[in-house]
Design a protein around this motif. Structure first.
Motif, PDB file in Angstrom:
ATOM      1  N   GLN A   9       0.830  -1.206   0.000  1.00 28.37           N
ATOM      2  CA  GLN A   9       0.000   0.000   0.000  1.00 28.37           C
ATOM      3  C   GLN A   9       0.869   1.262   0.000  1.00 28.37           C
ATOM      4  O   GLN A   9       0.605   2.214  -0.738  1.00 28.37           O
ATOM      5  CB  GLN A   9      -0.926  -0.017   1.219  1.00 28.37           C
ATOM      6  N   LEU A  10       1.926   1.259   0.811  1.00 31.54           N
ATOM      7  CA  LEU A  10       2.850   2.393   0.857  1.00 31.54           C
ATOM      8  C   LEU A  10       3.589   2.542  -0.472  1.00 31.54           C
ATOM      9  O   LEU A  10       3.741   3.649  -0.983  1.00 31.54           O
ATOM     10  CB  LEU A  10       3.850   2.227   2.000  1.00 31.54           C
ATOM     11  N   PHE A  11       4.018   1.425  -1.048  1.00 35.02           N
ATOM     12  CA  PHE A  11       4.722   1.441  -2.332  1.00 35.02           C
ATOM     13  C   PHE A  11       3.845   2.089  -3.412  1.00 35.02           C
ATOM     14  O   PHE A  11       4.286   2.968  -4.149  1.00 35.02           O
ATOM     15  CB  PHE A  11       5.085   0.000  -2.718  1.00 35.02           C
ATOM     16  N   LYS A  12       2.592   1.683  -3.465  1.00 40.62           N
ATOM     17  CA  LYS A  12       1.659   2.245  -4.449  1.00 40.62           C
ATOM     18  C   LYS A  12       1.387   3.729  -4.169  1.00 40.62           C
ATOM     19  O   LYS A  12       1.304   4.539  -5.094  1.00 40.62           O
ATOM     20  CB  LYS A  12       0.345   1.463  -4.452  1.00 40.62           C
ATOM     21  N   THR A  53       8.202  -1.448  10.977  1.00 36.99           N
ATOM     22  CA  THR A  53       7.329  -0.365  11.416  1.00 36.99           C
ATOM     23  C   THR A  53       8.021   0.983  11.246  1.00 36.99           C
ATOM     24  O   THR A  53       7.404   1.949  10.773  1.00 36.99           O
ATOM     25  CB  THR A  53       6.927  -0.570  12.892  1.00 36.99           C
ATOM     26  N   GLU A  54       9.301   1.048  11.591  1.00 31.84           N
ATOM     27  CA  GLU A  54      10.063   2.285  11.444  1.00 31.84           C
ATOM     28  C   GLU A  54      10.188   2.686   9.968  1.00 31.84           C
ATOM     29  O   GLU A  54      10.031   3.852   9.623  1.00 31.84           O
ATOM     30  CB  GLU A  54      11.449   2.093  12.059  1.00 31.84           C
ATOM     31  N   LEU A  55      10.446   1.705   9.102  1.00 35.75           N
ATOM     32  CA  LEU A  55      10.571   1.988   7.668  1.00 35.75           C
ATOM     33  C   LEU A  55       9.231   2.415   7.074  1.00 35.75           C
ATOM     34  O   LEU A  55       9.182   3.298   6.205  1.00 35.75           O
ATOM     35  CB  LEU A  55      11.125   0.768   6.928  1.00 35.75           C
ATOM     36  N   LEU A  56       8.141   1.797   7.525  1.00 33.96           N
ATOM     37  CA  LEU A  56       6.814   2.203   7.051  1.00 33.96           C
ATOM     38  C   LEU A  56       6.507   3.636   7.469  1.00 33.96           C
ATOM     39  O   LEU A  56       5.959   4.411   6.684  1.00 33.96           O
ATOM     40  CB  LEU A  56       5.736   1.252   7.589  1.00 33.96           C
ATOM     41  N   LYS A  57       6.874   3.997   8.692  1.00 34.65           N
ATOM     42  CA  LYS A  57       6.674   5.371   9.171  1.00 34.65           C
ATOM     43  C   LYS A  57       7.496   6.350   8.342  1.00 34.65           C
ATOM     44  O   LYS A  57       6.985   7.398   7.921  1.00 34.65           O
ATOM     45  CB  LYS A  57       7.063   5.454  10.653  1.00 34.65           C
ATOM     46  N   LEU A  58       8.753   6.011   8.073  1.00 32.12           N
ATOM     47  CA  LEU A  58       9.619   6.864   7.267  1.00 32.12           C
ATOM     48  C   LEU A  58       9.041   7.042   5.861  1.00 32.12           C
ATOM     49  O   LEU A  58       8.961   8.156   5.344  1.00 32.12           O
ATOM     50  CB  LEU A  58      11.026   6.270   7.185  1.00 32.12           C
ATOM     51  N   GLY A  59       8.599   5.944   5.255  1.00 30.18           N
ATOM     52  CA  GLY A  59       8.027   6.008   3.908  1.00 30.18           C
ATOM     53  C   GLY A  59       6.759   6.846   3.856  1.00 30.18           C
ATOM     54  O   GLY A  59       6.559   7.638   2.925  1.00 30.18           O
ATOM     55  N   SER A  60       5.904   6.707   4.860  1.00 35.70           N
ATOM     56  CA  SER A  60       4.673   7.498   4.856  1.00 35.70           C
ATOM     57  C   SER A  60       4.978   8.977   5.108  1.00 35.70           C
ATOM     58  O   SER A  60       4.316   9.851   4.542  1.00 35.70           O
ATOM     59  CB  SER A  60       3.666   6.963   5.869  1.00 35.70           C
ATOM     60  N   ASP A  61       5.993   9.264   5.921  1.00 37.75           N
ATOM     61  CA  ASP A  61       6.408  10.655   6.129  1.00 37.75           C
ATOM     62  C   ASP A  61       6.937  11.263   4.839  1.00 37.75           C
ATOM     63  O   ASP A  61       6.633  12.418   4.505  1.00 37.75           O
ATOM     64  CB  ASP A  61       7.477  10.751   7.214  1.00 37.75           C
ATOM     65  N   VAL A  62       7.718  10.501   4.095  1.00 38.49           N
ATOM     66  CA  VAL A  62       8.246  10.970   2.812  1.00 38.49           C
ATOM     67  C   VAL A  62       7.100  11.266   1.845  1.00 38.49           C
ATOM     68  O   VAL A  62       7.096  12.281   1.150  1.00 38.49           O
ATOM     69  CB  VAL A  62       9.226   9.940   2.203  1.00 38.49           C
ATOM     70  N   GLU A  63       6.112  10.387   1.821  1.00 40.33           N
ATOM     71  CA  GLU A  63       4.961  10.581   0.930  1.00 40.33           C
ATOM     72  C   GLU A  63       4.225  11.874   1.271  1.00 40.33           C
ATOM     73  O   GLU A  63       3.869  12.651   0.390  1.00 40.33           O
ATOM     74  CB  GLU A  63       4.029   9.366   1.017  1.00 40.33           C
ATOM     75  N   VAL A  64       4.029  12.138   2.557  1.00 46.04           N
ATOM     76  CA  VAL A  64       3.336  13.359   2.996  1.00 46.04           C
ATOM     77  C   VAL A  64       4.157  14.596   2.643  1.00 46.04           C
ATOM     78  O   VAL A  64       3.616  15.592   2.144  1.00 46.04           O
ATOM     79  CB  VAL A  64       3.037  13.305   4.515  1.00 46.04           C
ATOM     80  N   ILE A  65       5.451  14.538   2.869  1.00 41.69           N
ATOM     81  CA  ILE A  65       6.311  15.681   2.548  1.00 41.69           C
ATOM     82  C   ILE A  65       6.275  15.973   1.061  1.00 41.69           C
ATOM     83  O   ILE A  65       6.144  17.126   0.643  1.00 41.69           O
ATOM     84  CB  ILE A  65       7.748  15.432   3.042  1.00 41.69           C
ATOM     85  N   LEU A  66       6.384  14.939   0.239  1.00 37.38           N
ATOM     86  CA  LEU A  66       6.312  15.142  -1.211  1.00 37.38           C
ATOM     87  C   LEU A  66       4.986  15.770  -1.610  1.00 37.38           C
ATOM     88  O   LEU A  66       4.934  16.713  -2.391  1.00 37.38           O
ATOM     89  CB  LEU A  66       6.473  13.813  -1.954  1.00 37.38           C
ATOM     90  N   ARG A  67       3.913  15.231  -1.064  1.00 38.96           N
ATOM     91  CA  ARG A  67       2.572  15.677  -1.456  1.00 38.96           C
ATOM     92  C   ARG A  67       2.270  17.092  -0.985  1.00 38.96           C
ATOM     93  O   ARG A  67       1.613  17.860  -1.690  1.00 38.96           O
ATOM     94  CB  ARG A  67       1.537  14.695  -0.888  1.00 38.96           C
ATOM     95  N   LYS A  68       2.758  17.465   0.191  1.00 41.63           N
ATOM     96  CA  LYS A  68       2.347  18.745   0.781  1.00 41.63           C
ATOM     97  C   LYS A  68       3.355  19.877   0.653  1.00 41.63           C
ATOM     98  O   LYS A  68       3.009  21.026   0.927  1.00 41.63           O
ATOM     99  CB  LYS A  68       2.016  18.544   2.262  1.00 41.63           C
ATOM    100  N   THR A  69       4.596  19.604   0.255  1.00 45.04           N
ATOM    101  CA  THR A  69       5.580  20.678   0.246  1.00 45.04           C
ATOM    102  C   THR A  69       6.282  20.912  -1.078  1.00 45.04           C
ATOM    103  O   THR A  69       6.870  21.976  -1.266  1.00 45.04           O
ATOM    104  CB  THR A  69       6.668  20.454   1.314  1.00 45.04           C
ATOM    105  N   VAL A  70       6.272  19.953  -1.982  1.00 41.27           N
ATOM    106  CA  VAL A  70       7.004  20.115  -3.238  1.00 41.27           C
ATOM    107  C   VAL A  70       6.131  20.836  -4.257  1.00 41.27           C
ATOM    108  O   VAL A  70       4.988  20.457  -4.498  1.00 41.27           O
ATOM    109  CB  VAL A  70       7.464  18.743  -3.802  1.00 41.27           C
TER     110      VAL A  70
END
Length: 105
Positions: A9-12, A53-70
């Protein structure tokens, strides 16, 4: 949902966000695709639930940053850049207040 489902789900989600953020920029789209795929491939052997769990959190944080700041910028000539902000990036314009009131507690 099981761990494998969360990872997929995170990958997609990362790839969907990549397509929105870097729309019409083939070079950036390809670079982001390669980076996402290599990061998932590099962590393929991780089996510890805490690390996953830590990697999933990091990946979801990256997704949010990309979506909301770039914000995508396109060069229109030698000294002009056309910005293409998305709805997620735009914030309400709140006027600056020179005389803020202090909160009483």
């Amino acid at each position: 949902m099981d761990t494998r489902g969360k990872v997929l789900q995170l990958f997609k989600a990362l790839h969907r966000t990549r397509k929105q953020v870097f729309r019409d920029d083939n070079q950036a789209l390809e670079a982001a695709r390669q980076k996402i795929n290599s990061e998932f491939r590099n962590n393929l052997t991780v089996s510890s639930p805490e690390q996953i769990t830590e990697l999933l959190k990091l990946g979801s944080d990256v997704e949010v940053i990309l979506r909301k700041t770039v914000i995508q910028g396109v060069h229109t000539n030698h000294n002009t850049i056309f910005l293409r902000p998305r709805k997620e990036v735009l914030l309400d314009n709140i006027p600056f207040n020179d005389n803020p009131t202090k909160k009483t507690t």
